[in-house]
Design an enzyme around this catalytic site. Sequence first.
Site, PDB file in Angstrom:
ATOM      1  N   GLU A 139       0.821  -1.205   0.000  1.00 37.35           N
ATOM      2  CA  GLU A 139       0.000   0.000   0.000  1.00 37.35           C
ATOM      3  C   GLU A 139       0.860   1.262   0.000  1.00 37.35           C
ATOM      4  OE1 GLU A 139      -2.108  -2.885   2.916  1.00 37.35           O
ATOM      5  OE2 GLU A 139      -0.129  -2.613   2.014  1.00 37.35           O
ATOM      6  N   CYS A 175      -0.934   0.442   7.897  1.00 37.68           N
ATOM      7  CA  CYS A 175      -1.201   0.881   6.522  1.00 37.68           C
ATOM      8  C   CYS A 175      -2.502   1.673   6.424  1.00 37.68           C
ATOM      9  CB  CYS A 175      -1.252  -0.323   5.588  1.00 37.68           C
ATOM     10  SG  CYS A 175       0.384  -1.044   5.281  1.00 37.68           S
ATOM     11  N   TRP A 211      13.832 -41.798 -10.981  1.00 43.41           N
ATOM     12  CA  TRP A 211      12.611 -41.006 -10.981  1.00 43.41           C
ATOM     13  C   TRP A 211      11.488 -41.749 -11.686  1.00 43.41           C
ATOM     14  CZ3 TRP A 211      17.096 -38.054 -12.670  1.00 43.41           C
ATOM     15  CH2 TRP A 211      17.579 -37.183 -11.684  1.00 43.41           C
ATOM     16  N   ARG A 238       8.976 -26.538  -4.879  1.00 44.02           N
ATOM     17  CA  ARG A 238       9.922 -26.371  -3.773  1.00 44.02           C
ATOM     18  C   ARG A 238      10.205 -24.894  -3.525  1.00 44.02           C
ATOM     19  NH1 ARG A 238      14.697 -30.938  -4.702  1.00 44.02           N
ATOM     20  NH2 ARG A 238      13.370 -32.790  -4.447  1.00 44.02           N
ATOM     21  N   GLU A 242       8.222 -34.597   0.826  1.00 47.79           N
ATOM     22  CA  GLU A 242       8.571 -35.542  -0.245  1.00 47.79           C
ATOM     23  C   GLU A 242       9.213 -36.729   0.443  1.00 47.79           C
ATOM     24  OE1 GLU A 242      10.509 -34.214  -3.823  1.00 47.79           O
ATOM     25  OE2 GLU A 242      10.020 -32.121  -3.404  1.00 47.79           O
TER      26      GLU A 242
END
Length: 372
Positions: A46, A78, A164, A178, A298
């Site tokens: 702002e 603000c 993988w 990530r 993970e």
Amino acid sequence: MAQALELARRGEALTSPNPMVGAVVVSDGEMVGSGFHTYDGRHHAEALALDQAGERARGATLYLNLEPCSHAGRTPPCVERIIAAGVARVEAAMIDPNPLVSGKGIERLRGAGIRVGLGIAEDEARQLNQTFAKYVRTGLPFVTLKIAMTLDGRITSPDREERWISSAAARAEVQHLRHRHDAILTGSGTIAVDDPELTDRSPVATHPRRRPLLRVILDSRLSISPAARVIQTAAHDVLLLTAVTSTEASKRFSGGSVEIVSVGGEGPYHAVRGEAQVDLKGALKELGRREITSVLVEAGARLSTAFLKAGLVDKMILYYTPKLIGQEGTLPLVARNFSRLAQAPTLHNVTVRQLGDEAVVEGYLRDVYRNH
């Protein structure tokens, strides 16, 4: 409001533990000021937008993706800056989930005679700052569980020949995933078998981050090898959470770049029945104490199941690669823990999208704005 949201996203990985906020000042149909928040930049969105607008802010409309703050923290409130600038109208996408603010900023603006509107693009705004909402309400990080698997639900082949399961496109997307988190978490079993680095490999030039990705390893017995790649690449960004307090075991990591903290308890995650356990809730409390607002899990089947069984997962992301391995492959969860349908975790607000030849399923286990 779309511009305000787009500006807010530019604060990704730069605002935590604060929310992502974008601001746009419009006068006579023209954008005369804009800004977005970064933690190190100190100034809120702002203030930046109003400074840019100058005198043209008087009588203008200010668009924000989040209610302006009404309390003094690292910066003055603000709302007072908005009132002093002479803004005539404020459009905020959503109420601030922070109990210190929640509605008070809107009330102060209206009390000063400023017209306030709420709810434009609210769903998008809530999703953008869901990690902040979970953290500011509970002191715990938002937990996302990511699993990559074949169409028949296997996370590894029997011989574990392939490192993988997912494609290069999916792995690139996971790097961005990530990048959006403060920490990544796995278990010692995954480290022993896969020897990952667990790093954020997003291009630094295009995706800067305020602080390094914290790499968190749960290791009940402190059995991880000092030769593991995650340890060898440690630069004060690796945290070992264990259930033991053995100084002898800790001496193996005497380089000083790995921190070891004991969070033993009655949690559901343990390596051998009867041994000391890592308390998962205690682990998240420790991360919250460090102002970690989001964690990407993970991990292998046992730890993933433990997080789900403990009710600590907020969101799941499942990557399905178009391959079939068969029953000899490893399951993503320890099935016996959810043997009855009534006990099975249920995802809500599910979306399905295509990524190359792969399918990505995302869903929530709870609404962090409601049941927290």
